[in-house]
Design an enzyme around this catalytic site. Sequence first.
Site, PDB file in Angstrom:
ATOM      1  N   GLY A 170     -69.234  50.454   1.296  1.00  0.00           N
ATOM      2  CA  GLY A 170     -69.950  49.178   1.309  1.00  0.00           C
ATOM      3  C   GLY A 170     -70.251  48.693   2.710  1.00  0.00           C
ATOM      4  O   GLY A 170     -70.426  47.487   2.919  1.00  0.00           O
ATOM      5  N   TYR A 174     -75.694  50.523   4.774  1.00  0.00           N
ATOM      6  CA  TYR A 174     -76.176  51.307   3.638  1.00  0.00           C
ATOM      7  C   TYR A 174     -76.386  50.396   2.425  1.00  0.00           C
ATOM      8  O   TYR A 174     -76.359  49.175   2.543  1.00  0.00           O
ATOM      9  CB  TYR A 174     -75.218  52.467   3.355  1.00  0.00           C
ATOM     10  CG  TYR A 174     -75.154  53.444   4.497  1.00  0.00           C
ATOM     11  CD1 TYR A 174     -76.267  54.212   4.861  1.00  0.00           C
ATOM     12  CD2 TYR A 174     -73.993  53.594   5.251  1.00  0.00           C
ATOM     13  CE1 TYR A 174     -76.220  55.093   5.912  1.00  0.00           C
ATOM     14  CE2 TYR A 174     -73.942  54.481   6.324  1.00  0.00           C
ATOM     15  CZ  TYR A 174     -75.063  55.223   6.651  1.00  0.00           C
ATOM     16  OH  TYR A 174     -75.026  56.104   7.707  1.00  0.00           O
TER      17      TYR A 174
END
Length: 368
Positions: A170, A174
């Site tokens: 996380g 991205y």
Amino acid sequence: MSTNNLFSPFNLKTLNLKNRIVMAPMTRSFSPNGFPTDEVAAYYQKRAEGEVGLILSEGTVIDRPSSSNDANVPHFYGDTALNGWKKVIDEVHAGGGKMGPQIWHMGIMDNHHSGWVPPVPFEGPSGLNRPDFRNGISMTEKDIEDTILAFGKAAADAKRLGFDTIEIHGAHGYLIDQFFRAETNLREDIYGGKTLPERNRFAIEVVKEIRKQVGNDFAVIMRFSQFKPSDYNYKLAKNPQELEAWLTPLVDAGVDIVHASQRRFWEPEFEGSDLNFAGWAKKVTGAPTITVGSVGLSSDFFGAFAGESSEPTSLDELNRRFDRGDFDLVAVGRPLLSDPNWVAKIKAGKTSELKGFSKEALGALVLE
């Protein structure tokens, strides 16, 4: 300063680790067409034999047509790739190690320097990788639902194959991180919003689906970062209160361990305290945390890409913070790329045998 405490056991759900040292996930483009090879399995087995407590794999992408921008980044879907990962985990276990895959969707990306592109456009919350850089499409709600299910399927496959944990990527700009960030999430539906807690929804649903697929007893790690590759000084959470509002709902949804990525572990996260990102994450959520960021080396990871070499450095400051209880686990990246026996050397006090790091090590699967 003694490193003995780093070699104490850690136990949480399916994770029963002999020490507190984690091999950090580092992208290795050594899986042709997304399929991990025998050499990839040997690479990880060598780290297990070298006394790493927990190995987190390189990022490995979920089953979405444009989840990757690199043909040689491994997949975590399809029989051929999963058979490759089965060999990896079996060899890691044979070497006495524990391991989890880092499951990943890159989101909106720059095109790869090789010229390879996925069969469909990159997808993200709003088609943006960073402010004013658009290189893909905005996901429909159906795209989002299918992506959440693909994360869950990857986690279920990891458990089925025998992995000890999984890590959700996380961080670092991205896909999930693109949902967190106001500048890349311009959505006006339930997956957007003016506040970070509103933009948390996608990540929370990913975590809940993963928890549904793996059950309550399987350890789930999630990696977060404040900085972005395009902005090292960026902060999603500008103070401890915002950090708590961001991370606590994810822990409540099913994240067991918070992996708090920063460039240099010794740098304070907020003014008025020397606590780093992992230290604050533990303080505000109560969850165990992993610290990471230039552990044991003189310069940070991004310098390596610019051709900078790093020399081994003292672990005294790391030990001071660990002994104070700031974090529970320590992730090490580049030293373990260069030397599969780095942990064993630290344990034995053979610091004179530690290797530095050079850019060349990024281009090989070092087995000795």
